[in-house]
Design a protein around this motif. Structure first.
Motif, PDB file in Angstrom:
ATOM      1  N   GLU A   1      80.234  12.289  38.556  1.00  0.00           N
ATOM      2  CA  GLU A   1      80.175  13.854  38.438  1.00  0.00           C
ATOM      3  C   GLU A   1      78.666  14.088  38.607  1.00  0.00           C
ATOM      4  N   GLN A   2      77.818  13.322  38.393  1.00  0.00           N
ATOM      5  CA  GLN A   2      76.327  13.621  38.380  1.00  0.00           C
ATOM      6  C   GLN A   2      75.814  13.482  39.976  1.00  0.00           C
ATOM      7  N   LYS A   3      76.321  12.626  40.764  1.00  0.00           N
ATOM      8  CA  LYS A   3      76.391  12.857  42.220  1.00  0.00           C
ATOM      9  C   LYS A   3      76.858  14.290  42.881  1.00  0.00           C
ATOM     10  N   ALA A   4      78.218  14.635  42.290  1.00  0.00           N
ATOM     11  CA  ALA A   4      78.644  15.821  42.636  1.00  0.00           C
ATOM     12  C   ALA A   4      77.865  17.112  42.308  1.00  0.00           C
ATOM     13  N   TRP A   5      76.990  16.784  41.113  1.00  0.00           N
ATOM     14  CA  TRP A   5      76.027  17.742  40.783  1.00  0.00           C
ATOM     15  C   TRP A   5      74.470  17.818  41.622  1.00  0.00           C
ATOM     16  N   HIS A   6      74.258  16.838  41.849  1.00  0.00           N
ATOM     17  CA  HIS A   6      72.953  16.574  43.096  1.00  0.00           C
ATOM     18  C   HIS A   6      73.500  17.246  44.182  1.00  0.00           C
ATOM     19  N   THR A   7      74.908  17.017  44.605  1.00  0.00           N
ATOM     20  CA  THR A   7      75.185  17.677  46.018  1.00  0.00           C
ATOM     21  C   THR A   7      75.200  19.425  45.746  1.00  0.00           C
ATOM     22  N   LEU A   8      75.660  19.812  44.855  1.00  0.00           N
ATOM     23  CA  LEU A   8      75.732  21.194  44.466  1.00  0.00           C
ATOM     24  C   LEU A   8      74.259  21.813  44.470  1.00  0.00           C
ATOM     25  N   VAL A   9      73.319  21.026  43.814  1.00  0.00           N
ATOM     26  CA  VAL A   9      71.993  21.549  43.731  1.00  0.00           C
ATOM     27  C   VAL A   9      71.497  21.601  45.202  1.00  0.00           C
ATOM     28  N   ASP A  10      71.834  20.470  46.098  1.00  0.00           N
ATOM     29  CA  ASP A  10      71.273  20.770  47.334  1.00  0.00           C
ATOM     30  C   ASP A  10      71.978  21.719  48.356  1.00  0.00           C
ATOM     31  N   ARG A  11      73.129  22.118  47.938  1.00  0.00           N
ATOM     32  CA  ARG A  11      73.897  23.238  48.520  1.00  0.00           C
ATOM     33  C   ARG A  11      73.246  24.519  48.261  1.00  0.00           C
ATOM     34  N   ALA A  12      72.962  24.632  46.969  1.00  0.00           N
ATOM     35  CA  ALA A  12      72.207  25.864  46.529  1.00  0.00           C
ATOM     36  C   ALA A  12      71.041  26.082  47.264  1.00  0.00           C
ATOM     37  N   SER A  13      70.079  24.934  47.285  1.00  0.00           N
ATOM     38  CA  SER A  13      68.827  24.949  48.148  1.00  0.00           C
ATOM     39  C   SER A  13      69.122  25.331  49.683  1.00  0.00           C
ATOM     40  N   LYS A  14      70.185  24.877  50.342  1.00  0.00           N
ATOM     41  CA  LYS A  14      70.357  25.198  51.538  1.00  0.00           C
ATOM     42  C   LYS A  14      70.717  26.729  51.773  1.00  0.00           C
ATOM     43  N   LYS A  15      71.497  27.315  50.610  1.00  0.00           N
ATOM     44  CA  LYS A  15      71.739  28.734  50.775  1.00  0.00           C
ATOM     45  C   LYS A  15      70.757  29.656  50.470  1.00  0.00           C
ATOM     46  N   ILE A  16      69.639  29.229  49.754  1.00  0.00           N
ATOM     47  CA  ILE A  16      68.451  30.068  49.562  1.00  0.00           C
ATOM     48  C   ILE A  16      67.713  29.948  50.801  1.00  0.00           C
ATOM     49  N   LEU A  17      67.674  28.829  51.616  1.00  0.00           N
ATOM     50  CA  LEU A  17      66.991  28.744  52.807  1.00  0.00           C
ATOM     51  C   LEU A  17      67.701  29.653  53.689  1.00  0.00           C
ATOM     52  N   HIS A  18      68.836  29.678  54.016  1.00  0.00           N
ATOM     53  CA  HIS A  18      69.646  30.471  54.920  1.00  0.00           C
ATOM     54  C   HIS A  18      69.778  31.969  54.607  1.00  0.00           C
ATOM     55  N   ALA A  19      69.516  32.105  53.209  1.00  0.00           N
ATOM     56  CA  ALA A  19      69.327  33.850  52.858  1.00  0.00           C
ATOM     57  C   ALA A  19      68.374  34.468  53.470  1.00  0.00           C
ATOM     58  N   VAL A  20      67.148  33.860  53.860  1.00  0.00           N
ATOM     59  CA  VAL A  20      66.230  34.506  54.439  1.00  0.00           C
ATOM     60  C   VAL A  20      66.492  35.111  55.773  1.00  0.00           C
ATOM     61  N   PRO A  21      66.424  36.382  56.063  1.00  0.00           N
ATOM     62  CA  PRO A  21      66.932  36.844  57.460  1.00  0.00           C
ATOM     63  C   PRO A  21      65.964  36.378  58.558  1.00  0.00           C
ATOM     64  N   GLU A  22      66.526  35.934  59.552  1.00  0.00           N
ATOM     65  CA  GLU A  22      65.575  35.781  60.785  1.00  0.00           C
ATOM     66  C   GLU A  22      65.599  37.097  61.848  1.00  0.00           C
ATOM     67  N   LYS A  23      64.540  36.904  62.371  1.00  0.00           N
ATOM     68  CA  LYS A  23      64.231  37.906  63.398  1.00  0.00           C
ATOM     69  C   LYS A  23      65.298  37.849  64.575  1.00  0.00           C
ATOM     70  N   PRO A  24      66.033  39.051  64.841  1.00  0.00           N
ATOM     71  CA  PRO A  24      67.006  38.939  66.113  1.00  0.00           C
ATOM     72  C   PRO A  24      66.208  38.541  67.197  1.00  0.00           C
ATOM     73  N   HIS A  25      66.997  37.847  67.941  1.00  0.00           N
ATOM     74  CA  HIS A  25      66.542  37.449  69.476  1.00  0.00           C
ATOM     75  C   HIS A  25      66.901  38.539  70.487  1.00  0.00           C
ATOM     76  N   LYS A  26      65.945  38.844  71.308  1.00  0.00           N
ATOM     77  CA  LYS A  26      66.106  39.683  72.307  1.00  0.00           C
ATOM     78  C   LYS A  26      66.858  39.300  73.536  1.00  0.00           C
ATOM     79  N   GLU A  27      67.814  39.823  74.136  1.00  0.00           N
ATOM     80  CA  GLU A  27      68.250  39.219  75.099  1.00  0.00           C
ATOM     81  C   GLU A  27      67.595  39.996  76.674  1.00  0.00           C
ATOM     82  N   THR A  28      67.334  39.086  77.404  1.00  0.00           N
ATOM     83  CA  THR A  28      66.679  39.660  78.702  1.00  0.00           C
ATOM     84  C   THR A  28      67.507  40.012  79.750  1.00  0.00           C
TER      85      THR A  28
END
Length: 137
Positions: free
Chosen positions: A98-125
């Motif tokens: 269960e503690q291993k699963a807890w660490h996995t959930l903590v890591d996933r939450a970290s990744k969601k926070i990182l992905h929540a930052v909006p990226e600048k849109p890429h312009k197509e040439t």
């Protein structure tokens, strides 16, 4: 210290400042009792599965933390006496699996926070080409 996860749902009628102060309050309760917050996950306002106290929406927040059992009792007591908390749950992760699963959930939450930052849109040439004959749009 034991591994815990708590999720609570706040009333949707609270303004942003009130929401942030409530969240900060519960985080301070955990750290004030000697706990360590590993990560948090702000899930935002969502529809409830069923109506609670005439509310159809709620503001969801998750905290992953390590603390002593006394801190959890105090946290639960404070959840119960706060009228702005619609629902809450505290999960304890006991064995190594269960503690291993807890660490996995903590890591996933970290990744969601990182992905929540909006990226600048890429312009197509280059201009888009029309679909080839026989292909639908």
């Amino acid at each position: 210290m034991k591994h815990y996860e708590t999720m609570f749902i706040l009333k949707p009628t609270l303004v942003e400042e009130e929401l942030q102060s409530k969240i900060a309050f519960y985080q301070e309760v955990i750290t004030g009792q000697g706990g360590v917050i590993a990560n948090t996950l702000d899930m935002g306002a969502r529809h409830l599965a069923y109506e609670i106290q005439k509310h159809k929406r709620g503001y969801y927040f998750v905290i992953y933390f390590q603390a002593e059992p006394e801190a959890v009792l105090e946290l639960e007591r404070l959840y119960r006496i706060n009228e702005d908390v619609l629902r809450f749950i505290i999960l304890k992760y006991e064995n190594k699996k269960e503690q291993k699963a807890w660490h996995t959930l903590v890591d996933r939450a970290s990744k969601k926070i990182l992905h929540a930052v909006p990226e600048k849109p890429h312009k197509e040439t280059s201009a888009k080409e029309p679909p080839a004959e026989g292909q639908g749009v």
